[in-house]
Design a protein around this motif. Structure first.
Motif, PDB file in Angstrom:
ATOM      1  N   ASN A   1      -6.239   7.065   1.762  1.00 18.47           N
ATOM      2  CA  ASN A   1      -6.520   6.826   0.640  1.00 18.47           C
ATOM      3  C   ASN A   1      -5.791   7.849  -0.334  1.00 18.47           C
ATOM      4  OD1 ASN A   1      -8.393   6.825  -1.815  1.00 18.47           O
ATOM      5  ND2 ASN A   1      -9.327   5.998  -0.487  1.00 18.47           N
TER       6      ASN A   1
ATOM      7  N   ILE B   1      -6.864   8.848  -3.304  1.00 18.91           N
ATOM      8  CA  ILE B   1      -8.452   9.587  -3.664  1.00 18.91           C
ATOM      9  C   ILE B   1      -8.201  11.162  -3.094  1.00 18.91           C
ATOM     10  CG2 ILE B   1     -10.342   9.524  -4.742  1.00 18.91           C
ATOM     11  CD1 ILE B   1      -7.646   8.341  -6.820  1.00 18.91           C
TER      12      ILE B   1
ATOM     13  N   ALA C   1      -3.499   1.169   6.243  1.00 17.22           N
ATOM     14  CA  ALA C   1      -4.757   0.778   7.226  1.00 17.22           C
ATOM     15  C   ALA C   1      -4.229  -0.389   8.220  1.00 17.22           C
ATOM     16  CB  ALA C   1      -5.510  -0.085   5.677  1.00 17.22           C
TER      17      ALA C   1
ATOM     18  N   GLY D   1       1.067  -1.108  -0.146  1.00 15.63           N
ATOM     19  CA  GLY D   1      -0.036   0.014  -0.125  1.00 15.63           C
ATOM     20  C   GLY D   1       0.938   1.452  -0.250  1.00 15.63           C
TER      21      GLY D   1
ATOM     22  N   LEU E   1      -9.185   3.000   8.291  1.00 22.02           N
ATOM     23  CA  LEU E   1      -9.863   2.262   7.397  1.00 22.02           C
ATOM     24  C   LEU E   1      -9.157   2.846   6.052  1.00 22.02           C
ATOM     25  CD1 LEU E   1     -13.609   2.953   7.812  1.00 22.02           C
ATOM     26  CD2 LEU E   1     -12.518   1.125   7.744  1.00 22.02           C
ATOM     27  N   GLY E   2      -7.679   2.995   6.103  1.00 20.01           N
ATOM     28  CA  GLY E   2      -6.651   3.529   4.755  1.00 20.01           C
ATOM     29  C   GLY E   2      -6.421   4.701   5.069  1.00 20.01           C
TER      30      GLY E   2
ATOM     31  N   GLY F   1     -11.338  10.369  -0.754  1.00 20.78           N
ATOM     32  CA  GLY F   1     -11.622   8.883  -1.442  1.00 20.78           C
ATOM     33  C   GLY F   1     -12.540   7.940   0.175  1.00 20.78           C
TER      34      GLY F   1
ATOM     35  N   HIS G   1      -1.907   4.168   1.849  1.00 18.16           N
ATOM     36  CA  HIS G   1      -2.666   3.559   1.760  1.00 18.16           C
ATOM     37  C   HIS G   1      -2.803   2.671   3.241  1.00 18.16           C
ATOM     38  CE1 HIS G   1      -4.036   4.162  -2.310  1.00 18.16           C
ATOM     39  NE2 HIS G   1      -2.959   3.756  -2.879  1.00 18.16           N
TER      40      HIS G   1
END
Lengths: 351, 336
Positions: free
Chosen positions: B113, B115, B103, B97, B110-111, B118, B101
């Motif tokens: 992100n 985006i 997580a 990740g 929940l990460g 995102g 990312h």
């Protein structure tokens, strides 16, 4: 000649009823929600008339195509959630719920609407498990609709399943009748990966024998619906039956066509197709999705790569043109593959 | 409610751990050739610290590309994070990740992100799970002033309000969406002004002041936990460095502006506040926590460097829970 019919993939004899595809989908949802209380479903108009309970209005629509009718009465508005018209929010929310303990089903009314929520599928649902090193499972199902032929024009008629097959991390299924719809939907909901479930509008009213009890069909497996020896025709969703219709025509000319119903568009059951082509030496894919970078082009490439020496003719396809879906009947009738075009293409491969 | 002494210690420890992680981890990652996707949050430490102080491991957060601080504040082990940044198999994501990312589901993280905005719907989904299963958990969706203008955020604020979900939308307004100043990209004076459009309370606080963040977040989290629905919390803060390590921020902002914000440094502000309060926590205690954070990063870098690289076959792992590997490599002419 050996037939490749796998009996579990066809309705078993006895203990079935003739029901519509729409009823089979509804039955699968209700049975699974009864069996597993972590299953929730959300989408636009899946009940309809939300918030008007004080006027005695519940389940005003039961879904745009009545596939979710009755669910809210049985399971309540905490598990059957009508949403605002916010696909990005509710598809993403369903993915978030799926990654934190629910089995979440979201309904995207038409696949053409995916543009507004594609990021949730592409960058969250498909990639979370991989990016996170396997820490999450994402038991998420997106129900959506495909199919032209209803005068619905370019934004309500596409069959764009290949968009999703291209994305590692997603699975996809295209049931072709009530029996496969029920079995594949139960499998999709129980699966720990995100699955896109493509319902063809032209199949909702069709009936076939379906067991009342629950059963699952394997994701990623094709079935042979008509054994044959001279040419392999691969159909997807409703196109399976267009291929069967063409096969009946060809039979009159002494051509014995085998018809495979692909059922899954990720993973694709290449081996089922390859086994058939190695016997028939010819391939014709019948697909309602457009022809460029598609399932049909992919199957042709796979067969060319892995069964080149068995082929007596080039792998071939019957698809719509690379255009949007036209509105006028005069043009839409040209757009959707029909048995006549399939027969013509098959004759060319046989000659 | 004012934080007690233990909470004060924890707030400072979190902030200095984030600061040391960023100051050490970002350049170390760059030296290992992987700096392109690493974003430093130095200057913004007070925001995740003040918010996450109200959360337990059972609560959820969704984070951003600039998310190391969120991870640390939510309890993710900096050693594992460093391994992840270095692309090593002992990272919480097994090195697949990286910074954008990270997580840790065991911590409700929940990460981060890649985006913009995102992770917002993921946090909303976690809040929905909590509501349906009556878990009493809350979720926080972090986003920046850039993310404030993403459509999915607005859809999610509406949905969360309609469904009265236990989620806090937390905007870390650091003044810049990459190089675009917030006053150019935002139609209103403050992101928090938009809360009214979704019938939720909006809080606008000084994001350089951990006490202000802590107080407002406490109110928002309490409301959510009590079933009173979502809130929008905007913390005005500043990133000291560029968008990435390749960005020279002086191409779009002034040295005077940077100096102004650095003079309001959240760790320094905390220290001065403690002294002014009559040494509730002494300078020596603060120095000690700084030193412990420095040593922790030494250990984290050593741990990460000692962690093995992923094995080639791992490229196929964790794409799905169940999928034929043959289908992933077929036709690709892979060597493994």
């Amino acid at each position: 000649m050996t037939t490749m019919v796998e009996t579990p993939m066809l309705p078993p004899p006895g203990e079935t009823r003739e029901i519509q595809t729409r009823e089979a989908i509804n039955e699968a949802l209700a049975q699974e929600m009864r069996r597993d209380e972590t299953v929730i479903i959300m989408g636009e108009e899946i009940a309809g008339g939300a918030g008007r309970e004080h006027l005695g209005i519940v389940d005003a629509w039961g879904g745009a195509f009545r596939t979710t009718r009755g669910l809210i009465q049985e399971f309540g508005n905490e598990r059957v959630l009508d949403t605002p018209l916010s696909e990005a929010a509710f598809v993403g929310t369903a993915i978030g719920a799926a990654s934190t303990g629910m089995r979440a089903v979201a309904e995207l009314m038409f696949v053409d609407f995916v543009g507004v929520c594609m990021d949730q599928l592409l960058n969250n649902a498909a990639k979370m498990r991989y990016m996170f090193g396997g820490q999450v499972k994402v038991p998420f199902v997106m129900l959506t609709r495909i199919g032209a032929g209803f005068g619905s024009a370019a934004q309500h008629s596409e069959s764009f399943y290949s968009l999703f097959s291209h994305i590692p991390g997603l699975k996809g299924v295209c049931p072709s009748d009530a029996y496969t719809a029920k079995g594949l939907l139960l499998s999709a909901i129980r699966d720990d990966d995100p699955v896109v479930f493509f319902e063809h509008k032209g199949l909702y009213g069709e009936t076939c024998p379906v067991p009342e009890e629950m059963y699952t069909l394997p994701l990623g497996k094709a079935r042979t619906v008509r054994p044959g020896s001279d040419i392999t025709m691969v159909g997807i969703s409703k196109m399976t039956w267009v291929a069967v219709e063409a096969a009946e025509e060809l039979a009159k000319e002494g051509v014995n066509a085998e018809v495979i119903d692909l059922l899954s568009v990720s993973p694709i059951d290449y081996d089922h197709v390859l086994d058939s082509v190695r016997r028939t030496h010819r391939l014709l894919v019948v697909d309602e999705d457009t022809p460029v970078c598609s399932i049909s082009s992919d199957i042709c490439a796979r067969v060319a790569e892995e069964a080149f020496d068995y082929l007596d003719a080039p792998p071939s396809r019957v698809t719509p043109p690379h255009t949007p879906v036209p509105y006028s009947r005069a043009l839409e009738n040209l757009y959707v593959p029909n048995a006549e075009r399939v027969v013509t293409a098959a004759r060319r491969l046989m000659s | 409610m004012a934080p007690d002494r233990d909470t004060l210690l924890e707030l400072y420890r979190t902030m200095t751990t984030i600061r040391h992680f960023e100051e050490r981890g970002v350049p170390e990652t760059g030296q290992r050739g992987m700096s392109a996707s690493v974003h430093s949050s130095v200057g913004q430490e007070a925001v995740p610290t003040g918010v996450c102080a109200h959360l337990t491991d059972d609560d959820y957060i969704g984070s951003t590309h600039r998310g190391h601080g969120h991870c640390i504040a939510k309890g993710v082990d900096p050693k594992l994070m460093m391994a992840e940044l270095f692309g090593r198999s002992h990272g919480p994501n097994k090195g697949k990740g990286g910074s954008m990312h990270i997580a840790d589901m065991s911590k409700g993280m929940l990460g981060t992100n890649g985006i913009v905005a995102g992770s917002v719907p993921l946090a909303v989904g976690a809040a929905l799970t909590s509501k349906i299963q009556r878990l009493g958990r809350v979720a926080v969706a972090f986003f920046g002033d850039g993310g404030a203008n993403q459509g999915v955020l607005h859809e999610c604020m509406n949905l969360a309000s309609v469904w009265k979900l236990p989620v806090i939308f937390c905007c870390e307004n650091n003044g810049y969406a990459e190089s675009t100043p917030v006053e150019y990209g935002l139609s209103v004076a403050n992101v928090a002004d938009r809360a009214a459009g979704y019938d939720m309370p909006g809080f606008h606080v000084d994001g350089m002041d951990v006490f202000a963040v802590y107080e407002a977040a406490g109110e928002a989290v309490s409301r959510a936990r009590a079933g009173d629905g979502p809130a929008l919390l905007e913390a005005r803060t500043y990133r000291y460095y560029g968008h990435t390590v390749f960005d020279n921020p002086l191409t779009y902002r002034t040295k005077e502006e940077e100096d102004h914000w650095r003079a309001r440094d959240p760790l320094l502000t905390f220290r001065n506040h403690m002294i002014a309060q009559g040494n509730v926590i002494t300078a020596e205690e603060l120095d000690q926590m700084d030193e412990e954070a420095r040593v922790l990063m030494e250990e984290a870098v050593a741990f990460a460097d000692a962690s093995p690289l992923p094995e080639p076959h791992e490229i196929y792992e964790d794409v799905y829970a169940d999928y034929p590997v043959d289908m992933m490599r077929r036709g690709a002419n892979m060597s493994v």
